[in-house]
Structure formats: structure tokens, C-alpha cells
Design a protein around this motif. Sequence first.
Motif, short mmCIF file in Angstrom:
data_model
loop_
_atom_site.label_atom_id
_atom_site.label_comp_id
_atom_site.label_asym_id
_atom_site.label_seq_id
_atom_site.Cartn_x
_atom_site.Cartn_y
_atom_site.Cartn_z
N ARG A 283 39.32 26.54 39.32
CA ARG A 283 38.19 26.53 40.26
C ARG A 283 36.89 27.07 39.65
N CYS A 284 36.96 27.60 38.43
CA CYS A 284 35.75 28.19 37.84
C CYS A 284 35.87 28.22 36.32
N HIS A 285 34.79 27.86 35.64
CA HIS A 285 34.76 27.97 34.18
C HIS A 285 34.30 29.37 33.78
N PHE A 286 34.96 29.93 32.76
CA PHE A 286 34.59 31.26 32.26
C PHE A 286 34.08 31.15 30.82
N ASP A 287 32.96 31.83 30.56
CA ASP A 287 32.40 31.84 29.21
C ASP A 287 33.25 32.66 28.25
N LEU A 288 33.89 33.71 28.77
CA LEU A 288 34.64 34.62 27.92
C LEU A 288 35.97 34.99 28.57
N LEU A 289 37.03 34.94 27.77
CA LEU A 289 38.36 35.35 28.21
C LEU A 289 38.77 36.58 27.40
N ILE A 290 39.13 37.67 28.10
CA ILE A 290 39.65 38.88 27.43
C ILE A 290 41.12 38.96 27.80
N CYS A 291 41.99 38.75 26.82
CA CYS A 291 43.41 38.52 27.12
C CYS A 291 44.32 39.41 26.28
N ASP A 292 45.27 40.05 26.94
CA ASP A 292 46.31 40.80 26.23
C ASP A 292 47.27 39.80 25.60
N ILE A 293 47.78 40.13 24.42
CA ILE A 293 48.71 39.22 23.76
C ILE A 293 50.09 39.28 24.40
N LYS A 294 50.61 40.51 24.64
CA LYS A 294 51.97 40.67 25.18
C LYS A 294 51.89 40.64 26.70
N LEU A 295 52.33 39.54 27.28
CA LEU A 295 52.29 39.33 28.73
C LEU A 295 53.64 38.84 29.22
#
Length: 472
Positions: free
Chosen positions: A63-75
Motif C-alpha cells: 500500500r505504500c512505497h518506501f525510500d529506505l528499508l532498515i532491516c534486521d538480518i535474523k528474523l
Amino acid sequence: MTSQENKVQSLSGTPTTSLPAVSVLIVDDEPGMRNFLVKALAKRFALVESADSIETAEEIRKRCHFDLLICDIKLPGRSGIEWHEAIRESERRSDIIFMTAYADLETAIEALRAGASDFILKPFRLEQMTTAIDRCLERRLLARENFVLRREVNSVFSSGSAMLGESPAIKDVDEIIRRVAPTPSAVLIEGESGTGKELAARALHQYSGRSGAFVPVNCGAIAAEILESELFGHTKGAFTGAQKARDGLFTFANGGTLFLDEIGEMPLGMQAKLLRVLELKAVRPVGGEQEVSVDVRIVAATNRNLEEEVKEGRFREDLYYRLNVLTLTLPPLRDRSEDISTLVHNFSRKLSQELGLPPVPFAHEDLQAMAKYSWPGNIRELKNFVERCILLGRLPIDSFPESHKVREISSPLPLQERGFPDDWPLDEVEKHHILQVLAAYQGNKSAAARQLGISRKTLDRKLQAWDETRPE
């Protein structure tokens, strides 16, 4: 509050300048980390959302485009590196900063190969995160600017000519550009303000075949005390306010072209440093100890007479000869009046699209009047005039200052001063008046319609009704 949050918050610095147009999505399975980053980044960005898994994040991204994704590797479930939808998507690509508390060299390499813009180890300081974000956004902004510039340049050069126009003067310029563009030689572009010096510089870069970027810099618009840092970059702590290292414009232009506009405004002290860079083909950042090799083609421009500036001691002679391998002189618009029609129609088409307004029809006599004007502001003034016409929906040709007319601009042809018989019906009076105006404008329907205060379509409809055909 978790120990990680305590460490991040206690060492955080002052938030940097707000960037309201940027959207950020944080993906982490730790509620404390998600809440902290949302709270910290919401002060800088207009939209900050969070998710606890890749699956939830993908639902949000629908529903929305994001310019930046901050993501943990271990999920839980899929790891951040397996987030193929975000990593491999080309049309709505986002920058990605990966976080992890379990990193080794192999993990870092895998993240970067997956397409990470940056990589941060937990625990981290907020300053580290904001620095990583700033780097991502700077690269993204530069990429967008380069895309827009390439699109604009490609649209200009799609005609097959470096410079727009058919006059002998501009044809000579076009030929020189094509001949010298593939060489690495420096070029000095001279000409009055508004003659299109930056367009010529872009043409040199476009036809050079160089893979790097075209980077323009206005030497007169940057304060003397920071010009060195802007051009060559600086190290962290090199001067007050240098909180992080920064690359200079020479580095951004590596493999491409650096356009030094208004080179005559550059301070003498800076001229000596520029000369050294040109001779060694290497830059030394402010505060740095090592020089970094660069492959940059230099194109400089000025509206001053640099030869006179050298005689007056305001410009270094050695730098002048270093830049003046080839001089490209752009003619003023008054010396290429035959190009005005081409330029007007080109500006009208592009500006009407940009403004979302219909183009103004330019009659033959309108273009003739423009050709008789001296255009002291050159192409820039002509473009502004066309834009004003589109905004007003008409041609304010009478606004040309008398002092700048090469020849007197003729007024509309006078109509015959005669009345009509009192017994003529109104339709007959209208017909004869319209035909009289059309004859006065030598059959030019667009000009006649403007004089009559009606649309061209209305005029055509009336002529068809009267079975009258007139040439354009």
C-alpha cells in the motif's frame, strides 16, 4: 527499555536536518528496537512505519512505497537477506540498511552482494544509524539528479544535433563539439550570460562516451572558504563542523566530466590548488594526508574575458593556459536570429507540458517580431518570454523594451477604415469584417483569430460555413 536501547539513546547525537519527503520502513523482531527507531526517525521523516517480519513488511509495502528499508538480518521465518521482493525489485527499488548482532565477515559480504546500501552491527549508536541513512539518501539524490539530467540531455540530443539551431554560427559550434568531445582535453567555453554554456558542456560530455557523471558546479555561488572542501572533499574533523568525512565533486565526477561554471569567480588561492590537481590528476581532501587519483575531464565556462583578467592579475596565467586548450565561443542570440523559430517551438512544447497549459500559437509575424529583438538575456531570456506567454495565454510582444530593439517591431497591419451599409444584416457585417482582418494578416488564421478575439477553431468553422478557404 532494553539494554540495546539504553546504549543507543545514551550515545545518540543531535538529529540532523529534517527530510520530510522520505519514507522509512523498519523491520525488526525486537519490539524495543522497533519502537526506539520509529521514535528517533519520526523526528526527521514524514513517514516511518515498522514490521516484525518480512511477511508483515510486504503487506505494508503493497500500500505504500518506501525510500529506505532498515532491516534486521535474523528474523523469524525468512531472513532479511532472503527478502527478494525488496532486494530484486527494479521499478520501485528502495535503499536497504541491514542490521545484525550476529555478523561475521561472510555475513557482511553476503548482505552487500544481496544489494545492501549499508551494513550496521548491533549494538550501535544512533549517530551511526543517522550517518548511514544520510549516505544512502545522498547517493539516492545524486542518482535521481543524474537520471533527470540524462533524460533532459537525451531529449535535446535526440534530434542528432549537439546544439539546437540551423544558423552557421551554431553549426560551427556543433561541429567543434562533436570533434573534440571524445578527447580528454580541457575545454574553455566563453560567451555572454544565457547563451547556453552549460548546455554546450553537457553536449561535450554526452558525446565523449565517458561512463562517469556530468557534475556541474558554479564557482561563483560557493563561498570561498568552503570551495576547496566542495571540490576536493574533507576528512572527519578537518575543520569546525566536519562531523564526518565527505567526498568532493572531483570524486563524484570520476570517470566523467566536471563543469566549472563561472571559473573567473574562483579566488586566486583556490586557482593554485586547482592547477595542481589538473597537473597531478589527483586530489587531496581537506585535512587528508594522501592524494587520491581521479580521471576527470574538465570543462570550464565564463562570461568574462579571461585574457583581460590575467593581465589585471585577477586570474592565474598558468591556470588560464591549462584550461584554454580549446576555446569554444558561443554566439549571442542576436547573432543567430534565424534560430529563434526553432528555439521558440522547442521551448513552447516542453514548457506547456511542464506547466500543464496549452501552448500559445506563434504566428509568422510573431516570430518575425522576436527576430528583430536583440535579446540581451540571450536564450535564457527567450525561454522566460515563452514561459510568460504560456502563462498569460497570449503574446505580450509590446513588452519588449524599446532600447533593446534592433529594428522597430512593426505593429499589426492597419485595417481599411470604412463602415458598412446600414441595410446589411449583422451576419454579413461579421463575414466581411472577419475576411477583412484575415486579408490584413495575409491569410494567417492564427494571427487573425487573436486579433478578432476568437479561437482558431471558431474562425475555421465560420470560413467553412462561408465556403471560404484561405492559406496559412
